[in-house]
Motif scaffolding. Sequence first.
Motif, PDB file in Angstrom:
ATOM      1  N   ALA A 223       0.712  -1.329  -0.100  1.00 41.14           N
ATOM      2  CA  ALA A 223      -0.133  -0.088   0.198  1.00 41.14           C
ATOM      3  C   ALA A 223       0.988   1.318   0.629  1.00 41.14           C
ATOM      4  CB  ALA A 223      -0.704   0.295   0.714  1.00 41.14           C
ATOM      5  N   ALA A 224       2.453   1.335   0.142  1.00 45.54           N
ATOM      6  CA  ALA A 224       3.333   2.094   0.328  1.00 45.54           C
ATOM      7  C   ALA A 224       3.786   2.434  -0.897  1.00 45.54           C
ATOM      8  CB  ALA A 224       3.667   2.160   1.882  1.00 45.54           C
ATOM      9  N   ILE A 225       3.613   1.338  -1.827  1.00 46.72           N
ATOM     10  CA  ILE A 225       4.576   1.555  -3.336  1.00 46.72           C
ATOM     11  C   ILE A 225       4.357   2.846  -3.719  1.00 46.72           C
ATOM     12  CG2 ILE A 225       5.470   0.952  -5.284  1.00 46.72           C
ATOM     13  CD1 ILE A 225       5.229  -2.205  -3.975  1.00 46.72           C
ATOM     14  N   LEU A 226       3.430   3.060  -3.931  1.00 46.68           N
ATOM     15  CA  LEU A 226       2.973   3.874  -5.195  1.00 46.68           C
ATOM     16  C   LEU A 226       2.779   5.257  -3.919  1.00 46.68           C
ATOM     17  CD1 LEU A 226       2.053   4.672  -7.941  1.00 46.68           C
ATOM     18  CD2 LEU A 226      -0.283   4.620  -7.411  1.00 46.68           C
ATOM     19  N   PRO A 227       2.345   5.535  -3.275  1.00 45.74           N
ATOM     20  CA  PRO A 227       2.498   7.107  -2.422  1.00 45.74           C
ATOM     21  C   PRO A 227       3.832   7.032  -2.959  1.00 45.74           C
ATOM     22  CG  PRO A 227       0.724   5.772  -1.406  1.00 45.74           C
ATOM     23  CD  PRO A 227       1.594   4.702  -2.084  1.00 45.74           C
ATOM     24  N   ALA A 228       4.644   6.479  -2.014  1.00 41.55           N
ATOM     25  CA  ALA A 228       6.517   6.649  -1.971  1.00 41.55           C
ATOM     26  C   ALA A 228       6.844   7.502  -3.084  1.00 41.55           C
ATOM     27  CB  ALA A 228       6.772   5.377  -1.395  1.00 41.55           C
ATOM     28  N   PHE A 229       6.533   5.977  -4.187  1.00 41.47           N
ATOM     29  CA  PHE A 229       6.504   7.149  -5.896  1.00 41.47           C
ATOM     30  C   PHE A 229       6.096   8.541  -6.474  1.00 41.47           C
ATOM     31  CE2 PHE A 229       6.420   6.947 -10.565  1.00 41.47           C
ATOM     32  CZ  PHE A 229       7.027   6.489 -10.984  1.00 41.47           C
ATOM     33  N   ALA A 230       5.002   8.317  -5.799  1.00 39.56           N
ATOM     34  CA  ALA A 230       4.194   9.489  -6.214  1.00 39.56           C
ATOM     35  C   ALA A 230       5.291  11.107  -5.853  1.00 39.56           C
ATOM     36  CB  ALA A 230       2.415   9.266  -6.422  1.00 39.56           C
ATOM     37  N   ALA A 231       5.281  10.740  -4.073  1.00 40.54           N
ATOM     38  CA  ALA A 231       5.621  11.718  -3.833  1.00 40.54           C
ATOM     39  C   ALA A 231       6.843  12.384  -4.200  1.00 40.54           C
ATOM     40  CB  ALA A 231       5.555  10.847  -1.950  1.00 40.54           C
ATOM     41  N   GLY A 232       7.712  10.883  -3.767  1.00 49.12           N
ATOM     42  CA  GLY A 232       8.966  11.650  -4.289  1.00 49.12           C
ATOM     43  C   GLY A 232       9.774  11.973  -5.981  1.00 49.12           C
ATOM     44  N   ALA A 233       8.811  11.404  -6.723  1.00 44.14           N
ATOM     45  CA  ALA A 233       8.238  12.604  -8.019  1.00 44.14           C
ATOM     46  C   ALA A 233       7.821  13.854  -7.746  1.00 44.14           C
ATOM     47  CB  ALA A 233       7.318  11.395  -8.764  1.00 44.14           C
ATOM     48  N   LEU A 234       6.492  14.108  -7.703  1.00 40.83           N
ATOM     49  CA  LEU A 234       6.623  14.900  -7.109  1.00 40.83           C
ATOM     50  C   LEU A 234       6.794  16.139  -6.542  1.00 40.83           C
ATOM     51  CD1 LEU A 234       3.963  16.914  -7.683  1.00 40.83           C
ATOM     52  CD2 LEU A 234       3.155  15.733  -5.455  1.00 40.83           C
ATOM     53  N   ALA A 235       8.294  15.413  -5.336  1.00 40.49           N
ATOM     54  CA  ALA A 235       9.161  17.140  -5.071  1.00 40.49           C
ATOM     55  C   ALA A 235      10.147  16.687  -6.248  1.00 40.49           C
ATOM     56  CB  ALA A 235       9.746  15.926  -3.615  1.00 40.49           C
ATOM     57  N   TRP A 236      10.118  15.869  -6.846  1.00 38.73           N
ATOM     58  CA  TRP A 236      11.412  15.909  -7.714  1.00 38.73           C
ATOM     59  C   TRP A 236      11.148  16.914  -8.473  1.00 38.73           C
ATOM     60  CZ3 TRP A 236      11.403  14.838 -12.750  1.00 38.73           C
ATOM     61  CH2 TRP A 236      12.878  15.158 -13.575  1.00 38.73           C
ATOM     62  N   THR A 237       9.903  16.714  -8.747  1.00 40.71           N
ATOM     63  CA  THR A 237       9.460  18.095  -9.972  1.00 40.71           C
ATOM     64  C   THR A 237       9.420  19.528  -9.110  1.00 40.71           C
ATOM     65  OG1 THR A 237       7.747  16.367 -11.052  1.00 40.71           O
ATOM     66  CG2 THR A 237       7.491  18.708 -11.689  1.00 40.71           C
ATOM     67  N   GLY A 238       8.352  19.408  -8.043  1.00 37.09           N
ATOM     68  CA  GLY A 238       9.045  20.537  -7.656  1.00 37.09           C
ATOM     69  C   GLY A 238      10.520  20.863  -7.680  1.00 37.09           C
ATOM     70  N   CYS A 239      11.468  20.475  -7.394  1.00 39.21           N
ATOM     71  CA  CYS A 239      12.671  20.858  -7.550  1.00 39.21           C
ATOM     72  C   CYS A 239      13.636  20.895  -8.718  1.00 39.21           C
ATOM     73  CB  CYS A 239      13.593  19.244  -7.044  1.00 39.21           C
ATOM     74  SG  CYS A 239      13.490  19.449  -4.850  1.00 39.21           S
ATOM     75  N   VAL A 240      13.347  20.635  -9.616  1.00 40.57           N
ATOM     76  CA  VAL A 240      13.705  20.976 -11.246  1.00 40.57           C
ATOM     77  C   VAL A 240      13.174  22.216 -11.272  1.00 40.57           C
ATOM     78  CG1 VAL A 240      13.290  19.595 -12.966  1.00 40.57           C
ATOM     79  CG2 VAL A 240      13.529  18.201 -11.511  1.00 40.57           C
ATOM     80  N   ALA A 241      12.348  22.205 -11.208  1.00 38.74           N
ATOM     81  CA  ALA A 241      11.282  23.691 -11.765  1.00 38.74           C
ATOM     82  C   ALA A 241      11.913  25.129 -10.758  1.00 38.74           C
ATOM     83  CB  ALA A 241       9.678  23.748 -11.596  1.00 38.74           C
ATOM     84  N   THR A 242      11.738  24.965  -9.886  1.00 38.63           N
ATOM     85  CA  THR A 242      12.655  25.486  -8.959  1.00 38.63           C
ATOM     86  C   THR A 242      14.104  25.748  -9.370  1.00 38.63           C
ATOM     87  OG1 THR A 242      11.468  25.150  -6.749  1.00 38.63           O
ATOM     88  CG2 THR A 242      13.220  26.523  -6.590  1.00 38.63           C
ATOM     89  N   PHE A 243      14.667  24.858  -9.605  1.00 40.17           N
ATOM     90  CA  PHE A 243      16.287  24.750 -10.242  1.00 40.17           C
ATOM     91  C   PHE A 243      16.426  25.697 -11.498  1.00 40.17           C
ATOM     92  CE2 PHE A 243      17.260  21.324  -7.030  1.00 40.17           C
ATOM     93  CZ  PHE A 243      17.367  21.788  -6.497  1.00 40.17           C
ATOM     94  N   ASN A 244      15.506  25.283 -12.055  1.00 40.00           N
ATOM     95  CA  ASN A 244      15.243  25.515 -13.545  1.00 40.00           C
ATOM     96  C   ASN A 244      14.799  27.717 -13.940  1.00 40.00           C
ATOM     97  OD1 ASN A 244      15.142  25.469 -16.175  1.00 40.00           O
ATOM     98  ND2 ASN A 244      13.721  25.465 -16.611  1.00 40.00           N
ATOM     99  N   SER A 245      14.034  27.544 -12.796  1.00 35.66           N
ATOM    100  CA  SER A 245      13.601  29.127 -12.596  1.00 35.66           C
ATOM    101  C   SER A 245      14.220  30.260 -12.264  1.00 35.66           C
ATOM    102  CB  SER A 245      12.371  28.804 -11.812  1.00 35.66           C
ATOM    103  OG  SER A 245      11.161  30.372 -11.861  1.00 35.66           O
ATOM    104  N   ARG A 246      14.862  29.332 -11.332  1.00 29.75           N
ATOM    105  CA  ARG A 246      16.332  30.355 -10.852  1.00 29.75           C
ATOM    106  C   ARG A 246      17.438  30.700 -11.520  1.00 29.75           C
ATOM    107  NH1 ARG A 246      14.281  31.888  -5.605  1.00 29.75           N
ATOM    108  NH2 ARG A 246      16.103  33.471  -5.878  1.00 29.75           N
TER     109      ARG A 246
END
Length: 279
Positions: A223-246
């Motif tokens: 039950a934790a596999i998909l939430p863990a994958f999604a949370a990591g991917a979402l956090a990664w997307t936020g990091c990438v967007a921030t680094f690219n923008s700034r």
Amino acid sequence: MADRRRLPGAPEMTLQTDPSPLPDSPFARERRALLGAVIYFTRIPLPPLPPFADDDWRRATSYWPLIGVGVGLVAAAIYALASLALPAGVAAGLALASGVVLTGAQHEDGFIDVCDGFGGATRERMLDIMRDSRIGAFGAIGLVLLVGLKWQALAALPADVAAVALIAAHAFSRGLGAMVMAVLSYARTDASRARPMVSDLKGDRLVLVVGLAIVPLILLPAAAILPAFAAGALAWTGCVATFNSRLGGYTGDCLGATQQVTELAILLAVLGSVVLGAH
């Protein structure tokens, strides 16, 4: 991964390269890449080795998730043993401390630098601040919140789940950190201690990173596999967007910060799935 890196007993790390030809069999190349990953990403002592070629250091980043598996295994073992006799909070603290000792707080250092640097008004100012060895208010507050949240998340998990979550989170978060290099360019144009590790991550090297990062997720409760994958991917997307923008790219500090942010996101997602499953 951070721009500043220290080896045991040495004031600063220097990634030595050898211009002379080295054994070129696939096994020899991958062996040097794996050893390079151990040298750069941990403080594990190794016997003296000959200098590696530039390509060896670049390939080494592909094994960053495997380093996470090793660090996670040690942290999980310490957590499991400590939890037999100590409160969960103490066991969680010891597990986190073992990861810091094994890696020399390299990724935490990158997170601190990004927190401080992104308080700068301009791109140039941010890059200058991120190179400053001093810790500012943003970095100190960010580190307290980061470690505190990871500590509380681990302490709140059942001991068996916390142990496997450490392995999965360490591996997957390091894979996500490396994958920043697949979508962004290196932001610095001047000399940097992280530059030898900078890789145009693609093809078989990217496949290796993805595989090494994702496979350990199967250790988690179903039950934790998909939430863990999604949370990591979402956090990664936020990091990438921030680094690219700034910054218009990334630095070594950004890779370390991504690893830390996504590790926290993964642990919180695992905790959330356990809490929801209990109701």
